[in-house]
Scaffold this motif. Structure first.
Motif, PDB file in Angstrom:
ATOM      1  N   SER A  90      30.037  45.535  -7.769  1.00  0.00           N
ATOM      2  CA  SER A  90      29.901  45.730  -9.212  1.00  0.00           C
ATOM      3  C   SER A  90      29.684  44.397  -9.922  1.00  0.00           C
ATOM      4  CB  SER A  90      31.134  46.454  -9.776  1.00  0.00           C
ATOM      5  OG  SER A  90      32.300  45.678  -9.619  1.00  0.00           O
ATOM      6  N   GLN A  91      30.320  43.334  -9.436  1.00  0.00           N
ATOM      7  CA  GLN A  91      30.109  41.997 -10.016  1.00  0.00           C
ATOM      8  C   GLN A  91      28.707  41.478  -9.674  1.00  0.00           C
ATOM      9  OE1 GLN A  91      33.351  39.665  -8.479  1.00  0.00           O
ATOM     10  NE2 GLN A  91      34.908  40.867  -9.546  1.00  0.00           N
ATOM     11  N   ASP A  92      28.286  41.685  -8.426  1.00  0.00           N
ATOM     12  CA  ASP A  92      26.945  41.245  -8.014  1.00  0.00           C
ATOM     13  C   ASP A  92      25.876  41.859  -8.909  1.00  0.00           C
ATOM     14  OD1 ASP A  92      28.096  39.903  -5.873  1.00  0.00           O
ATOM     15  OD2 ASP A  92      27.648  41.467  -4.416  1.00  0.00           O
ATOM     16  N   PHE A  93      26.126  43.073  -9.393  1.00  0.00           N
ATOM     17  CA  PHE A  93      25.162  43.767 -10.241  1.00  0.00           C
ATOM     18  C   PHE A  93      25.292  43.342 -11.699  1.00  0.00           C
ATOM     19  CE2 PHE A  93      24.161  47.412 -13.002  1.00  0.00           C
ATOM     20  CZ  PHE A  93      22.818  47.574 -12.698  1.00  0.00           C
ATOM     21  N   HIS A  94      26.516  43.390 -12.241  1.00  0.00           N
ATOM     22  CA  HIS A  94      26.702  43.204 -13.681  1.00  0.00           C
ATOM     23  C   HIS A  94      26.594  41.764 -14.158  1.00  0.00           C
ATOM     24  CE1 HIS A  94      27.541  47.127 -15.396  1.00  0.00           C
ATOM     25  NE2 HIS A  94      28.300  47.430 -14.353  1.00  0.00           N
ATOM     26  N   VAL A  95      27.146  40.817 -13.419  1.00  0.00           N
ATOM     27  CA  VAL A  95      27.191  39.441 -13.936  1.00  0.00           C
ATOM     28  C   VAL A  95      25.791  38.843 -14.078  1.00  0.00           C
ATOM     29  CG1 VAL A  95      28.079  37.115 -13.581  1.00  0.00           C
ATOM     30  CG2 VAL A  95      29.551  39.090 -13.144  1.00  0.00           C
ATOM     31  N   PRO A  96      24.906  38.941 -13.089  1.00  0.00           N
ATOM     32  CA  PRO A  96      23.544  38.442 -13.322  1.00  0.00           C
ATOM     33  C   PRO A  96      22.862  39.127 -14.515  1.00  0.00           C
ATOM     34  CG  PRO A  96      23.891  38.757 -10.981  1.00  0.00           C
ATOM     35  CD  PRO A  96      25.074  39.366 -11.681  1.00  0.00           C
ATOM     36  N   ARG A  97      23.087  40.406 -14.701  1.00  0.00           N
ATOM     37  CA  ARG A  97      22.474  41.117 -15.828  1.00  0.00           C
ATOM     38  C   ARG A  97      23.077  40.657 -17.156  1.00  0.00           C
ATOM     39  NH1 ARG A  97      19.284  45.279 -14.508  1.00  0.00           N
ATOM     40  NH2 ARG A  97      19.635  46.343 -16.500  1.00  0.00           N
ATOM     41  N   LYS A  98      24.335  40.309 -17.146  1.00  0.00           N
ATOM     42  CA  LYS A  98      24.984  39.778 -18.349  1.00  0.00           C
ATOM     43  C   LYS A  98      24.254  38.530 -18.850  1.00  0.00           C
ATOM     44  CE  LYS A  98      29.281  37.319 -19.466  1.00  0.00           C
ATOM     45  NZ  LYS A  98      30.625  36.959 -18.944  1.00  0.00           N
ATOM     46  N   TYR A  99      23.710  37.754 -17.910  1.00  0.00           N
ATOM     47  CA  TYR A  99      22.999  36.529 -18.280  1.00  0.00           C
ATOM     48  C   TYR A  99      21.499  36.754 -18.444  1.00  0.00           C
ATOM     49  CZ  TYR A  99      27.314  34.007 -17.593  1.00  0.00           C
ATOM     50  OH  TYR A  99      28.609  33.552 -17.723  1.00  0.00           O
ATOM     51  N   GLY A 100      21.092  38.014 -18.502  1.00  0.00           N
ATOM     52  CA  GLY A 100      19.705  38.330 -18.807  1.00  0.00           C
ATOM     53  C   GLY A 100      18.785  38.402 -17.622  1.00  0.00           C
ATOM     54  N   PHE A 101      19.325  38.379 -16.401  1.00  0.00           N
ATOM     55  CA  PHE A 101      18.484  38.408 -15.211  1.00  0.00           C
ATOM     56  C   PHE A 101      18.251  39.856 -14.780  1.00  0.00           C
ATOM     57  CE2 PHE A 101      20.833  34.221 -14.236  1.00  0.00           C
ATOM     58  CZ  PHE A 101      20.052  33.556 -15.173  1.00  0.00           C
ATOM     59  N   LYS A 102      17.068  40.140 -14.270  1.00  0.00           N
ATOM     60  CA  LYS A 102      16.679  41.506 -13.925  1.00  0.00           C
ATOM     61  C   LYS A 102      17.223  41.904 -12.548  1.00  0.00           C
ATOM     62  CE  LYS A 102      14.230  42.208 -17.662  1.00  0.00           C
ATOM     63  NZ  LYS A 102      14.635  43.195 -18.683  1.00  0.00           N
ATOM     64  N   GLN A 103      18.544  41.829 -12.407  1.00  0.00           N
ATOM     65  CA  GLN A 103      19.171  42.208 -11.148  1.00  0.00           C
ATOM     66  C   GLN A 103      19.125  43.713 -10.969  1.00  0.00           C
ATOM     67  OE1 GLN A 103      20.976  40.156  -8.556  1.00  0.00           O
ATOM     68  NE2 GLN A 103      20.339  42.089  -7.661  1.00  0.00           N
ATOM     69  N   ILE A 104      18.549  44.150  -9.857  1.00  0.00           N
ATOM     70  CA  ILE A 104      18.524  45.558  -9.486  1.00  0.00           C
ATOM     71  C   ILE A 104      19.449  45.735  -8.281  1.00  0.00           C
ATOM     72  CG2 ILE A 104      17.069  47.465  -8.697  1.00  0.00           C
ATOM     73  CD1 ILE A 104      16.379  46.516 -11.512  1.00  0.00           C
ATOM     74  N   TYR A 105      20.244  46.762  -8.303  1.00  0.00           N
ATOM     75  CA  TYR A 105      21.066  47.180  -7.151  1.00  0.00           C
ATOM     76  C   TYR A 105      22.154  46.167  -6.779  1.00  0.00           C
ATOM     77  CZ  TYR A 105      21.707  50.271  -3.109  1.00  0.00           C
ATOM     78  OH  TYR A 105      22.197  51.158  -2.205  1.00  0.00           O
ATOM     79  N   GLY A 106      21.785  44.935  -6.414  1.00  0.00           N
ATOM     80  CA  GLY A 106      22.780  43.900  -6.149  1.00  0.00           C
ATOM     81  C   GLY A 106      23.278  43.837  -4.733  1.00  0.00           C
ATOM     82  N   GLU A 107      22.469  44.277  -3.761  1.00  0.00           N
ATOM     83  CA  GLU A 107      22.920  44.259  -2.373  1.00  0.00           C
ATOM     84  C   GLU A 107      22.275  43.144  -1.553  1.00  0.00           C
ATOM     85  OE1 GLU A 107      23.869  47.463   1.076  1.00  0.00           O
ATOM     86  OE2 GLU A 107      21.876  47.599   0.212  1.00  0.00           O
ATOM     87  N   ASN A 108      20.956  43.096  -1.527  1.00  0.00           N
ATOM     88  CA  ASN A 108      20.268  42.141  -0.658  1.00  0.00           C
ATOM     89  C   ASN A 108      19.478  41.083  -1.401  1.00  0.00           C
ATOM     90  OD1 ASN A 108      21.204  43.704   1.464  1.00  0.00           O
ATOM     91  ND2 ASN A 108      19.282  43.641   2.576  1.00  0.00           N
TER      92      ASN A 108
ATOM     93  N   GLY B 206      13.129  46.943  -5.556  1.00  0.00           N
ATOM     94  CA  GLY B 206      13.205  46.368  -6.893  1.00  0.00           C
ATOM     95  C   GLY B 206      14.020  45.097  -6.978  1.00  0.00           C
ATOM     96  N   GLU B 207      14.882  44.846  -6.009  1.00  0.00           N
ATOM     97  CA  GLU B 207      15.691  43.627  -6.026  1.00  0.00           C
ATOM     98  C   GLU B 207      14.834  42.360  -5.934  1.00  0.00           C
ATOM     99  OE1 GLU B 207      19.829  43.750  -4.341  1.00  0.00           O
ATOM    100  OE2 GLU B 207      18.771  44.889  -2.811  1.00  0.00           O
ATOM    101  N   TYR B 208      13.637  42.492  -5.390  1.00  0.00           N
ATOM    102  CA  TYR B 208      12.807  41.322  -5.116  1.00  0.00           C
ATOM    103  C   TYR B 208      11.685  41.138  -6.130  1.00  0.00           C
ATOM    104  CZ  TYR B 208      15.172  41.715  -0.637  1.00  0.00           C
ATOM    105  OH  TYR B 208      16.125  41.811   0.344  1.00  0.00           O
ATOM    106  N   ILE B 209      11.646  41.981  -7.165  1.00  0.00           N
ATOM    107  CA  ILE B 209      10.505  41.997  -8.074  1.00  0.00           C
ATOM    108  C   ILE B 209      10.980  41.847  -9.517  1.00  0.00           C
ATOM    109  CG2 ILE B 209       8.521  43.350  -8.865  1.00  0.00           C
ATOM    110  CD1 ILE B 209       8.686  44.814  -6.163  1.00  0.00           C
ATOM    111  N   ARG B 210      10.361  40.943 -10.267  1.00  0.00           N
ATOM    112  CA  ARG B 210      10.761  40.683 -11.650  1.00  0.00           C
ATOM    113  C   ARG B 210      10.553  41.905 -12.548  1.00  0.00           C
ATOM    114  NH1 ARG B 210      10.816  35.678 -13.864  1.00  0.00           N
ATOM    115  NH2 ARG B 210       9.387  34.929 -12.247  1.00  0.00           N
ATOM    116  N   TRP B 211       9.501  42.690 -12.298  1.00  0.00           N
ATOM    117  CA  TRP B 211       9.087  43.738 -13.228  1.00  0.00           C
ATOM    118  C   TRP B 211       9.483  45.147 -12.793  1.00  0.00           C
ATOM    119  CZ3 TRP B 211       5.766  46.700 -10.317  1.00  0.00           C
ATOM    120  CH2 TRP B 211       5.115  46.059  -9.261  1.00  0.00           C
ATOM    121  N   SER B 212      10.441  45.272 -11.902  1.00  0.00           N
ATOM    122  CA  SER B 212      10.746  46.585 -11.325  1.00  0.00           C
ATOM    123  C   SER B 212      11.599  47.481 -12.211  1.00  0.00           C
ATOM    124  CB  SER B 212      11.457  46.405  -9.978  1.00  0.00           C
ATOM    125  OG  SER B 212      12.668  45.689 -10.149  1.00  0.00           O
TER     126      SER B 212
END
Length: 461
Positions: free
Chosen positions: A99-117, A263-269
């Motif tokens: 949940s942190q891997d997913f939410h914290v990057p998004r909190k800073y405006g990064f397009k984090q998808i899923y947060g696994e790999n 989507g984890e690897y793509i800016r526009w996903s």
């Protein structure tokens, strides 16, 4: 291998509800493995979970009429003594940190998808799992240096690359993602999956079908795939295949395993994931899940959520009971590739595998030799042999090559205990947009996960 010889398989992470039952069944269902003097050792750091898995293993063995030696231990070194094969799938408090891997990057405006790999979240996932995985690999160097390590722990490519670079053991990473892709192809082509002959390669969770043919006639099915894809309503399986459809139209090849992973690897996903903002949803005004420990439900997709809501709480299937069921219908192979590979190496028989994760060594042209990639392979008595592939299209190759540089920097961040190297990796990632936020995100994640991360420091360069 002579059937009269002893064969020891050690399963590490054997307390896992999702991993252990299928692995145990696969071992016990194998006629070849059970023709040897088979020793199954289950290892986990949780005594209670380990006890459940050992009981299940003994019950399955009894039901199948198998007579292997079955033992369990929380002692890593004891589990590795005389091991021929070591199967790993480990995580600690997975959903809390995910949940942190997913939410914290998004909190800073990064397009984090899923947060696994992939993305910054995937980098922290790697840094958490590297210490225990390298501890296992280094213990194998001392105790069972000739054994094979067969890994399911994510992030698969980064973990196997680190083990390949930092130890001398034989290792391979396995993933069932290609099966998810083949299932999608089957639906779009309206053909049984067993009729499809596919060849695919790339990066784990970001790989591509280079060839799709009819197993019966040899016909190239890509023209039919493209024709049928154009007829599908856009909302059909949106969260699972919308991004894959766009990538087929853009690059001419169909990717796998599905939108969340790709989507984890793509800016526009993100525009192709309707359910992204629902993942681990909570109200920050009234809830603080990382302090309370009450992590919101993980949401894979809207369709997944709807499926869960079909059941009232008292009617919901008991996942633990389901996975550890001894009913005849449940004692079936998992279709994972670990046991077929073990059979091939131990008994000197050839087994063709859809994909493995191993160092490239020129198998995919245009990618670094030491980068771990996902390629087809076969296994036999001499080991595992990745197959030579044709080059992927330049745009796809370049996207994967960037990830190879990120792999290298994350591993260096670990070995050098360097936040600087981690920052370099983060700034290379396509989903990251600002320097200031990258630094702030790294500092917050290192504080949030300090109990489990390796030491990482800012250094003069």
């Amino acid at each position: 291998m002579n059937a009269s010889k002893r064969l020891k398989i050690t399963v590490i992470g054997a307390g896992s509800v999702s991993f252990a039952p299928g692995t145990i069944r696969d071992i016990l269902l194998s006629d070849r493995l059970n023709s040897a003097e088979l020793d199954i050792c289950l290892m986990d750091i949780s005594k209670n979970a380990l006890k459940v898995s050992e009981t299940y293993a003994r019950d399955v063995a009894k039901k199948l009429g198998r007579t292997p030696s079955i033992s369990s231990t929380t002692d890593l070194e004891a589990s590795l003594r005389e091991a021929d094969f070591v199967i790993t799938a480990i995580e600690k408090n997975r959903y809390y940190y995910w949940s942190q891997d997913f939410h914290v990057p998004r909190k800073y405006g990064f397009k984090q998808i899923y947060g696994e790999n992939g993305g910054p979240g995937g980098m922290f996932h790697t840094l958490r799992n590297l210490p225990p995985m390298l501890e296992i690999a280094q213990a194998m160097e001392r105790i069972c240096p000739d054994a094979w390590l067969i890994n399911f722990t994510n992030p698969e490519a980064k973990i196997i690359e680190a083990i390949s670079k930092l130890t001398k053991i034989k290792c391979v990473g396995l993933c069932h993602g290609i099966g998810m892709g083949r299932e999608q192809l089957s639906k779009i082509l309206q053909m049984p999956e067993e009729d499809l002959e596919t060849v695919a390669c790339g990066l784990n969770h970001f790989a591509w079908f280079q060839s799709i043919k009819s197993r019966k006639t040899g016909e190239d099915l890509y023209p039919l795939l493209k024709e049928n894809e154009r007829k599908i309503p856009w909302l059909a399986m949106w969260d699972e295949i919308a991004l894959s459809r766009i990538m087929l139209r853009t690059y001419g090849l169909y990717p796998y395993p599905g939108t969340n992973h790709i989507g984890e690897y793509i800016r526009w996903s993100e525009e192709f994931l309707a359910g992204t903002r629902l993942q681990y949803f909570y109200d920050p005004r009234t809830e603080d899940p990382w302090k309370s420990g009450k992590i919101p439900d993980f949401v894979y997709s809207i369709s997944h959520l709807e499926e869960k809501q079909l059941f009232a709480p008292e009617e919901a299937p008991n996942e633990m009971r389901k996975r550890f069921s001894l009913e005849e219908a449940d004692l079936k192979p998992s279709h994972e590739q670990a046991i077929p590979i073990i059979e091939a190496i131990a008994f000197g028989v050839r087994k063709d595998n859809l994909t493995v994760n191993m160092p490239n060594q020129g198998k995919i042209p245009g990618l670094p030799d030491d980068m771990v990639v996902e390629v087809p392979a076969y296994a036999d008595g001499n080991g595992i042999h990745p197959l030579q592939m044709e080059a992927l299209p330049e745009a796809i190759t370049e996207m994967i090559r960037v990830q190879g540089a990120i792999h290298k920097l994350v591993i260096e961040a670990y070995t050098e205990q360097s936040r600087n190297k981690l920052l370099q990796a983060v700034l290379l990632d396509p989903t990251v947009s600002t320097y200031n936020n990258a630094v702030a995100m790294i500092n917050e994640m290192c504080e949030l996960q300090k109990e489990i991360l390796p030491p990482l420091h800012w250094q003069d360069v």
